[in-house]
Enzyme design. Sequence first.
Site, PDB file in Angstrom:
ATOM      1  N   ASN A 128      -8.674  -5.451  -5.729  1.00 27.48           N
ATOM      2  CA  ASN A 128      -7.445  -6.117  -6.134  1.00 27.48           C
ATOM      3  C   ASN A 128      -6.701  -5.306  -7.197  1.00 27.48           C
ATOM      4  O   ASN A 128      -5.743  -4.596  -6.878  1.00 27.48           O
ATOM      5  CB  ASN A 128      -7.769  -7.526  -6.640  1.00 27.48           C
ATOM      6  CG  ASN A 128      -6.518  -8.334  -6.966  1.00 27.48           C
ATOM      7  OD1 ASN A 128      -5.417  -7.833  -6.878  1.00 27.48           O
ATOM      8  ND2 ASN A 128      -6.709  -9.572  -7.353  1.00 27.48           N
ATOM      9  N   ASP A 129      -7.164  -5.376  -8.438  1.00 27.09           N
ATOM     10  CA  ASP A 129      -6.409  -4.751  -9.523  1.00 27.09           C
ATOM     11  C   ASP A 129      -6.190  -3.252  -9.329  1.00 27.09           C
ATOM     12  O   ASP A 129      -5.161  -2.720  -9.721  1.00 27.09           O
ATOM     13  CB  ASP A 129      -7.125  -4.992 -10.858  1.00 27.09           C
ATOM     14  CG  ASP A 129      -7.093  -6.465 -11.242  1.00 27.09           C
ATOM     15  OD1 ASP A 129      -6.243  -7.190 -10.696  1.00 27.09           O
ATOM     16  OD2 ASP A 129      -7.912  -6.874 -12.070  1.00 27.09           O
ATOM     17  N   VAL A 130      -7.154  -2.563  -8.707  1.00 30.23           N
ATOM     18  CA  VAL A 130      -7.023  -1.113  -8.556  1.00 30.23           C
ATOM     19  C   VAL A 130      -5.959  -0.745  -7.522  1.00 30.23           C
ATOM     20  O   VAL A 130      -5.669   0.428  -7.325  1.00 30.23           O
ATOM     21  CB  VAL A 130      -8.371  -0.445  -8.186  1.00 30.23           C
ATOM     22  CG1 VAL A 130      -9.391  -0.657  -9.292  1.00 30.23           C
ATOM     23  CG2 VAL A 130      -8.893  -0.943  -6.858  1.00 30.23           C
ATOM     24  N   THR A 131      -5.384  -1.757  -6.835  1.00 29.62           N
ATOM     25  CA  THR A 131      -4.316  -1.475  -5.872  1.00 29.62           C
ATOM     26  C   THR A 131      -2.985  -2.058  -6.343  1.00 29.62           C
ATOM     27  O   THR A 131      -2.017  -2.029  -5.601  1.00 29.62           O
ATOM     28  CB  THR A 131      -4.627  -2.113  -4.509  1.00 29.62           C
ATOM     29  OG1 THR A 131      -4.644  -3.542  -4.660  1.00 29.62           O
ATOM     30  CG2 THR A 131      -5.960  -1.658  -3.968  1.00 29.62           C
ATOM     31  N   ASN A 132      -2.950  -2.614  -7.544  1.00 27.44           N
ATOM     32  CA  ASN A 132      -1.786  -3.391  -7.989  1.00 27.44           C
ATOM     33  C   ASN A 132      -0.635  -2.489  -8.431  1.00 27.44           C
ATOM     34  O   ASN A 132      -0.722  -1.821  -9.462  1.00 27.44           O
ATOM     35  CB  ASN A 132      -2.208  -4.295  -9.150  1.00 27.44           C
ATOM     36  CG  ASN A 132      -1.163  -5.343  -9.470  1.00 27.44           C
ATOM     37  OD1 ASN A 132       0.011  -5.166  -9.147  1.00 27.44           O
ATOM     38  ND2 ASN A 132      -1.591  -6.420 -10.087  1.00 27.44           N
TER      39      ASN A 132
END
Lengths: 465, 98
Positions: free
Chosen positions: A388-392
């Site tokens: 999630n966050d690493v693709t935001n």
Amino acid sequence: MTNFPANEQVIQVIYLVASALFILALKWMNSPVTAQRGVWAGEIGMVLAIGGTLLNQGIVDYKWIAIALVLGTIIGIPLGLVQMTAVPQRTALSHAFGAFCVTLVGIADFYLRTPNIPRFVMTVLSLEVILGSLTFTGSLMAAGKLQEVLPQRPLTYKGQNLVNLTLLAVAIVLAAYLVLHPGATLLFPFIVGIPLVFGVLMVIPIGGADMPTVISLLNSYAGLSAAAMGFVLDSKLLIIAGALDGSSGFILSVIMSKAMNRSFTNILFGAFGKVQISATNEAEVKPVRSATAEEAAAILAAANTVVVVPGYGMAIAQAQHKVRELYDALTRRGVDVRFAIHPVAGRMPGHMNVLLAEANIPYERLIEMDDINEEFPQTDVALVIGANDVTNPAARTDSASPIYGMPILAVDKARTVMVIKRSMSPGFAGIDNPLYYLDKTLMLFGDAKSFVNDIVHELAGGGRN
Amino acid sequence: MGSNLIDALFIFMLAAFIGFEVIRRISPLLHTPLMSLTNALDAIAVTGAILMVGEQKSTFSLVLGTLAVIAATSNVVGGFLITDRMLKMFKTSRPKKP
């Protein structure tokens, strides 16, 4: 006593060889081709070092040594055979064991030698027990959170850093007083006890997403405490091994902190875990596009290049073997499938690599962030599984976002994005991900393992008809 | 004592530099096995604990030393075992002799 010096020299030569083997062991770890050799070098070095130690003429009785070695082996074997998904908590636990050993030896040393401890020795002895005991409880806490025995949610309160730093400062001041006044032995239990409390408090505010940094940092502390023990015992071998481990943990902490856009002082003081932000301001419901497994399979089969982005969600769902089946099915159809690995994906450095290697995915298909990011614009489909966050993209574009500035995988640059996710609920850090609302993004709602399984089935069916 | 101390500091400094240079080159691919390997190597603290147990200077040091040897030995055995298992999983599809 006449042959003692000769014997001592033999032991020192053995230690010298062991030290060289330890350095070679790490050197050979730089490539998967030579890494196995590195483990052998480490093992031989360790056997030599233990064997050499047993030759020491100061040893008057071997009974308890033998018992302890056997018991340690009995405990160690199951710890070496854990599931690959349990490797982060196993690693944290072994940091705790290492620090436990160092702290116990430090305590025993103190009471054997006090009050005739030279000032320098007392200084490093204090360092040894302070680092050792905070690493011990800190690592136990980390292991507990990773094993989900303890709540994974970060616990924060006002003035937390102040309380923590004050505690640590008190321990250091007491240690300094004891160095200057060797008679004040009553202080010693506090020099051990306060860091034990500090270790717990240090890890309480840490959330799961910050674990890679914390584990690396604890790794470094464990190494430094062992090096301090080497100074106390005047053992060059221990100093070298401790320095190697300390620098290894340090480098990993720096890499992890850069990958999360945390400053270096931030890590040094253990003041991480600050990402949690209330996600209450999303009132409106934005539209997303979703797709079924059948549609997803058709898009994947029509693609030339696919980049899979795995995250901790893949690990939780134990989906790596299904992902491998998907990889096989697509590769058979001539699709070029690669994996994009963010440095902090998962719960410890390199976590995703190990899980995918376990599932037999060839390691040259696992691509680091900096290399794969240039290729996303030429990628037909980016398939996000449990990340999630690493693709935001907000990390790039929205300066108000708590993760602004964090290096991310540029999946939004791919022609089509597919995200396997249980629901629209925001991730662990509670940050909304604009990636999900893009026109080119298809949400695949469901459990990672069963959804990937469904896609694989669709691909198999389509192939035969 | 003085010269020993300086020697020890020199050794620490050199070993730390070697550590930095060697570990900087390690591929992120192997960061997990790296950590479990350094863990096993760090358990070299067992040598200090073994001496403490063997010298039997007091019951206190014998008990603490024995616990320390148990903890460190489990790290040695478990650490090498799991590193070895992990590395065996890293395979390449390239037809290349290892």
